[in-house]
Design a protein around this motif. Structure first.
Motif, PDB file in Angstrom:
ATOM      1  N   THR A  47       0.828  -1.203   0.000  1.00 59.75           N
ATOM      2  CA  THR A  47       0.000   0.000   0.000  1.00 59.75           C
ATOM      3  C   THR A  47       0.865   1.257   0.000  1.00 59.75           C
ATOM      4  OG1 THR A  47      -1.769  -1.173   1.147  1.00 59.75           O
ATOM      5  CG2 THR A  47      -1.830   1.225   1.230  1.00 59.75           C
ATOM      6  N   THR A  56      -4.449   3.100  -5.508  1.00 59.89           N
ATOM      7  CA  THR A  56      -4.937   2.444  -4.298  1.00 59.89           C
ATOM      8  C   THR A  56      -4.703   0.938  -4.398  1.00 59.89           C
ATOM      9  OG1 THR A  56      -7.176   2.066  -5.123  1.00 59.89           O
ATOM     10  CG2 THR A  56      -6.746   4.179  -4.004  1.00 59.89           C
ATOM     11  N   TYR A  57      -4.640   0.319  -3.244  1.00 59.93           N
ATOM     12  CA  TYR A  57      -4.433  -1.132  -3.177  1.00 59.93           C
ATOM     13  C   TYR A  57      -5.558  -1.872  -3.915  1.00 59.93           C
ATOM     14  CZ  TYR A  57      -3.802  -5.784  -1.144  1.00 59.93           C
ATOM     15  OH  TYR A  57      -3.621  -7.129  -0.975  1.00 59.93           O
TER      16      TYR A  57
END
Length: 101
Positions: A47, A56-57
């Motif tokens: 992350t 974003t993850y």
């Protein structure tokens, strides 16, 4: 709501946005999220790397799951946790019919 449940909910919403809300990819993602837990330290490290790239993850997990899965260890939880997680997916999506049937 646990962190894993919240993550699965976000992934579900992202899949629906991408038009993957039906079919085997959707069910595969839900079962995978139900059967495996991610290592928290690995997820934090990935992350952080993705944040430097403004990604974003969950977005990366949906667009390039192999990239994430080669960098994050996952494990199968104990039977008492595994059963409830997989049963939840099956109870929710098991009785649904395919759009063509």
């Amino acid at each position: 709501m646990t962190a894993e449940t919240a993550s699965a909910a976000v992934i579900t919403k992202e899949l629906l946005k991408l038009g993957l809300g039906d079919g085997i990819q959707y069910l595969d993602a839900l079962l995978s999220a139900g059967m495996f837990l991610t290592d928290i330290n690995d997820k934090k490290a990935v992350t952080n790397v993705l944040a430097q790239r403004n990604i974003t993850y969950n977005a990366k997990l949906i667009s390039q799951p192999k990239w994430i899965l080669t960098r994050v260890c996952r494990y199968v939880p104990p039977p008492e946790i595994l059963f409830s997680r997989v049963a939840g997916v099956v109870k929710t999506y098991g009785p649904l019919k395919d759009a063509t049937t």
